[in-house]
Design a protein around this motif. Sequence first.
Motif, mmCIF file in Angstrom:
data_model
loop_
_atom_site.group_PDB
_atom_site.id
_atom_site.type_symbol
_atom_site.label_atom_id
_atom_site.label_comp_id
_atom_site.label_asym_id
_atom_site.label_seq_id
_atom_site.Cartn_x
_atom_site.Cartn_y
_atom_site.Cartn_z
ATOM 1 N N ALA A 37 -2.113 83.209 -38.661
ATOM 2 C CA ALA A 37 -2.173 82.559 -37.347
ATOM 3 C C ALA A 37 -1.383 81.245 -37.317
ATOM 4 N N ARG A 97 -2.336 78.476 -38.627
ATOM 5 C CA ARG A 97 -3.238 77.320 -38.581
ATOM 6 C C ARG A 97 -3.118 76.583 -39.911
ATOM 7 N N ARG A 141 -8.126 68.876 -22.422
ATOM 8 C CA ARG A 141 -8.152 69.915 -23.457
ATOM 9 C C ARG A 141 -7.428 69.408 -24.690
ATOM 10 N N ALA A 198 -5.390 70.939 -28.394
ATOM 11 C CA ALA A 198 -4.928 72.053 -29.227
ATOM 12 C C ALA A 198 -4.483 71.509 -30.567
ATOM 13 N N GLY A 247 -0.934 75.387 -34.653
ATOM 14 C CA GLY A 247 -0.930 76.833 -34.466
ATOM 15 C C GLY A 247 -1.548 77.279 -33.156
ATOM 16 N N GLN A 248 -2.070 76.323 -32.378
ATOM 17 C CA GLN A 248 -2.715 76.682 -31.111
ATOM 18 C C GLN A 248 -1.820 76.338 -29.929
ATOM 19 N N THR A 249 -2.258 76.762 -28.744
ATOM 20 C CA THR A 249 -1.505 76.520 -27.517
ATOM 21 C C THR A 249 -2.327 75.666 -26.561
ATOM 22 N N TYR A 264 7.078 73.412 -27.486
ATOM 23 C CA TYR A 264 6.241 73.212 -28.666
ATOM 24 C C TYR A 264 6.536 71.829 -29.237
ATOM 25 N N VAL A 280 2.334 72.975 -32.414
ATOM 26 C CA VAL A 280 1.380 73.138 -31.325
ATOM 27 C C VAL A 280 2.224 73.546 -30.113
#
Length: 354
Positions: A227, A229, A249, A251, A254-256, A312, A348
């Motif tokens: 993933a 992460r 929020r 992140a 590895g996240q969005t 990103y 990210v």
Amino acid sequence: MHFGDPGPGFTPNCPPERARGRGRAWYRGDCHLHTVYSDGRRLPEEVAAGARAAGLDFMVSTDHNTPASHGAWGNYAGPDLLIITGEEITTRNGHWLALGLPPGEWVDWRYRSRDEAYARFVRQVHRSGGLVVPAHPYCPYVACQWKFGYQDADAVEIWNGPWTYDDESAVDTWDAMLGDALRHGRPWLPAVGNSDAHSVPQVIGAPHNVVLAADLTRDDILDGLRAGRSWLAESAAVQLDFAVTGHGRQAGIGQTLTVPADAFADVRLTVAGVPGGTVRFITDEGQTHQESLPASGSGTVTWRATASLASYVRAEVRHPDPDGTPGHGNSTGPALPWGPMAAMTNPVFLRATG
Ligand SMILES: [Zn+2]
Ligand SMILES: [Zn+2]
């Protein structure tokens, strides 16, 4: 050669698939290591001791073209060290790592890019639950440059051993692939870094991966790597935290982060262990922010983006140039513009809503 006195028979002892973890946490591990079972000079017990000395939570055994060491690792794994079995497959057109092979499973290496073979062995590794990771793609040694493409890969090893110019090339290729993956709506390829240590003086764990995993188990570590992460560290002396926050929020690596296109997205890196280091924030447009760390090597660097301006963001922490200067920004010249990598993150991603 002649026969010696008969010794004790070999009893395979494969390593357990879990160690004593801390639940969902960041775990450090080197996924590319050799022993006397291929062309390394270290015994398995010396590699396991080196992993412990480097402050690692896990390691992957990747001897060239053989699972022969797998039955030895059970003697050296423990509650404090997860040992995952694997193989480095050395084709004539580049090397790849099969991470998380079931103990005793062997992957063939006798082909090159033009042959109808690679895809079959990728399928074999995926069926077994393992990861396919092209290794040191620009290594200049004969038959070491990667010629199979990245379509079938789960990650790519962009940092192999001490930082050198071929790692710079690998990072550039990987970074370009991030943009391309977003353009096609394809999964992006996470980056990993490993020591590829064979013998003294090569240092086990330099570099290694720091992976966010549900627990310290084979499957959880492979999931975290798959993933993306994870971040890459030259040693356990380097600590890092990276996140993007916006519109209520957050992140992580590895996240969005999904936010309105022009909402502020605050990028924040906290790092320790890189005295005088240079922090770089890099987006799909290239380097957008550079800042030096103090002599203590600890600090927090922030920068404000929006989803409309960046698809990103990723971070690099570089050592100073040999002359002590921090590196020369978005300029070009005859020398490499940066000192050696101390740490870098997977990206990210920023996605704009409606
Ligand atoms: Zn190799
Ligand atoms: Zn290797």
